[in-house]
Design a protein around this motif. Structure first.
Motif, PDB file in Angstrom:
ATOM      1  N   LEU A 212       0.731  -1.021  -0.261  1.00  0.00           N
ATOM      2  CA  LEU A 212      -0.095  -0.111   0.303  1.00  0.00           C
ATOM      3  C   LEU A 212       0.424   1.594   0.432  1.00  0.00           C
ATOM      4  O   LEU A 212       0.207   2.159  -0.945  1.00  0.00           O
ATOM      5  N   GLU A 233      -2.737 -13.416  -2.848  1.00  0.00           N
ATOM      6  CA  GLU A 233      -3.598 -12.530  -2.291  1.00  0.00           C
ATOM      7  C   GLU A 233      -4.715 -11.501  -2.687  1.00  0.00           C
ATOM      8  O   GLU A 233      -5.034 -11.075  -2.423  1.00  0.00           O
ATOM      9  N   LEU A 236      -4.445  -5.054  -5.238  1.00  0.00           N
ATOM     10  CA  LEU A 236      -4.884  -4.241  -4.647  1.00  0.00           C
ATOM     11  C   LEU A 236      -3.953  -2.833  -5.792  1.00  0.00           C
ATOM     12  O   LEU A 236      -3.944  -2.849  -6.614  1.00  0.00           O
ATOM     13  N   TRP A 244      -8.561   0.184  -2.961  1.00  0.00           N
ATOM     14  CA  TRP A 244      -9.199  -1.422  -2.774  1.00  0.00           C
ATOM     15  C   TRP A 244      -8.400  -2.242  -3.060  1.00  0.00           C
ATOM     16  O   TRP A 244      -7.124  -2.050  -3.614  1.00  0.00           O
ATOM     17  N   ARG A 245      -8.790  -3.104  -2.498  1.00  0.00           N
ATOM     18  CA  ARG A 245      -8.282  -4.473  -2.575  1.00  0.00           C
ATOM     19  C   ARG A 245      -9.323  -5.753  -2.642  1.00  0.00           C
ATOM     20  O   ARG A 245     -10.136  -5.410  -2.292  1.00  0.00           O
ATOM     21  N   ALA A 247      -9.522  -9.827  -3.282  1.00  0.00           N
ATOM     22  CA  ALA A 247      -8.832 -11.162  -3.229  1.00  0.00           C
ATOM     23  C   ALA A 247      -9.674 -12.681  -3.424  1.00  0.00           C
ATOM     24  O   ALA A 247     -10.978 -11.797  -3.239  1.00  0.00           O
ATOM     25  N   HIS A 317     -10.036   0.404   1.592  1.00  0.00           N
ATOM     26  CA  HIS A 317      -8.660   1.325   2.333  1.00  0.00           C
ATOM     27  C   HIS A 317      -9.683   2.411   2.660  1.00  0.00           C
ATOM     28  O   HIS A 317      -9.624   3.364   2.226  1.00  0.00           O
TER      29      HIS A 317
END
Ligand SMILES: O=P(O)(O)OC[C@H]1O[C@](O)(CO)[C@@H](O)[C@H]1O
Length: 321
Positions: A212, A233, A236, A244-245, A247, A317
């Protein structure tokens, strides 16, 4: 159309061996050849998603001839489309006197791990470069977006992607950059719309192993948005509108070669379709996971794609960069 640039195209050769052991002699049980280099893989995934694409870069020698024949074959009948409408792939590669490289992926059938060996690529002469730039300028007039992908052939200046990004800006065409090292650093300074490094490339660029923090740093260096792949994972994204992430629901075993190219195709298709960022990221993660389940780069398992897409978890995030 979406334009993909692969300056260092490759004949991708995938070998399957029962077990890969250093210092040993191996019997190859399966050989698969594909038209490769990152931008060609991106174009094949985009076509399978229904987008018309044009591929450019350099091609030459015996391997170049084979690459072009395979490209024509896959453009005519792409795998994994299962009756779905598919886009065109137009070959706008520039012929050169040098010989297109091979990239070799050795799949260990016991562990499932892949070992990659990438040749450096051919020398490109000044007249060949001029022919490429003339064509690039013309192709930009028709392009809705351009992806600049992969390593540079030996001797091509490290500032080349920065130059191609500036040309695209002048033509009003959004750019996605997927490369590494100094070409990435110089390219970012030319303010591409999006870069797609992996965690290692981001760390190499910024010195930070926190993705990040590193992605925010990459934006400060010039990238308008960063979509970093984080392996199993997910991904990002740090953009002007938020971070944003995404997964995948589970870790998928398979051949990760080309997973990043599938993610680039997802991001590009989302860009030209103006898909909101969280959905764009989910698409990239699902395609990346589905590419792991395909035996070679440039292809994906459509069933896995649809299954993962429905279950990707996207979280925002709190503070945007
Ligand atoms: O240009 P490079 O960074 O050497 O990457 C090329 C290679 O990467 C892959 O596209 C996988 O991403 C292979 O298909 C192979 O052609």
């Amino acid at each position: 159309m979406i334009l993909t640039v692969t300056l260092n195209t490759a004949l991708d050769v995938t070998y399957r061996v029962p077990e890969l052991r250093p210092h040993a002699s191996h019997r190859v049980t399966e050989v698969i050849e594909r038209p490769g280099g990152k931008g060609l893989n991106v174009a094949r995934v985009l076509a399978a998603l229904g987008h018309d694409t044009v591929v450019t870069g350099f091609v030459g020698g015996v391997t170049g001839t084979v690459l072009r024949q395979l490209l024509a074959r896959f453009a005519a009948a792409p795998p994994d489309t299962a009756g779905a409408p598919h886009g065109t792939i137009t070959d706008a590669l520039v012929p050169i006197a040098g010989t297109t490289r091979r990239t070799i992926g050795v799949v260990d059938a016991t562990t499932g791990d892949t070992t990659q060996l990438n040749e450096p690529g051919p020398i490109v002469t000044t007249p060949e470069w001029t022919a490429f730039m003339d064509g690039y300028g013309r192709l930009l007039r028709e392009a809705s977006a351009v992806a600049l992908c992969g390593s540079l052939p030996p001797g091509v200046p490290v500032g080349t992607y920065a130059q191609l990004i500036r040309e695209a800006h002048a033509a009003g065409v959004p750019t996605l950059l997927d490369t590494s090292g100094e070409p990435l650093r110089r390219g970012i300074a030319a303010r591409p719309h999006l870069v797609k490094p992996n965690a290692d490339e981001l760390a190499g660029l910024t010195g930070s192993t926190d993705p990040l923090r590193a992605a925010r740093d990459a934006r400060r260096r010039g990238a308008r948005a960063v979509a970093a792949s984080l392996g199993a994972e997910g991904m990002l994204a740090v953009t002007a509108h938020g971070a944003w992430r995404a997964a995948p629901p589970r870790r998928l075993a398979g051949n990760p070669t080309g997973a990043g190219d599938a993610a680039v195709a997802g991001l590009l298709s989302g860009l030209v379709e103006e898909v909101p960022w969280p959905d764009r990221l989910a698409r990239a993660v699902a395609l990346s996971a589905a590419a792991v389940r395909a035996p070679v780069a440039g292809e994906f398992d459509r069933t896995v794609y649809e299954e993962v897409l429905a279950r990707v978890e996207v979280t925002e995030h709190p503070a945007a960069a």
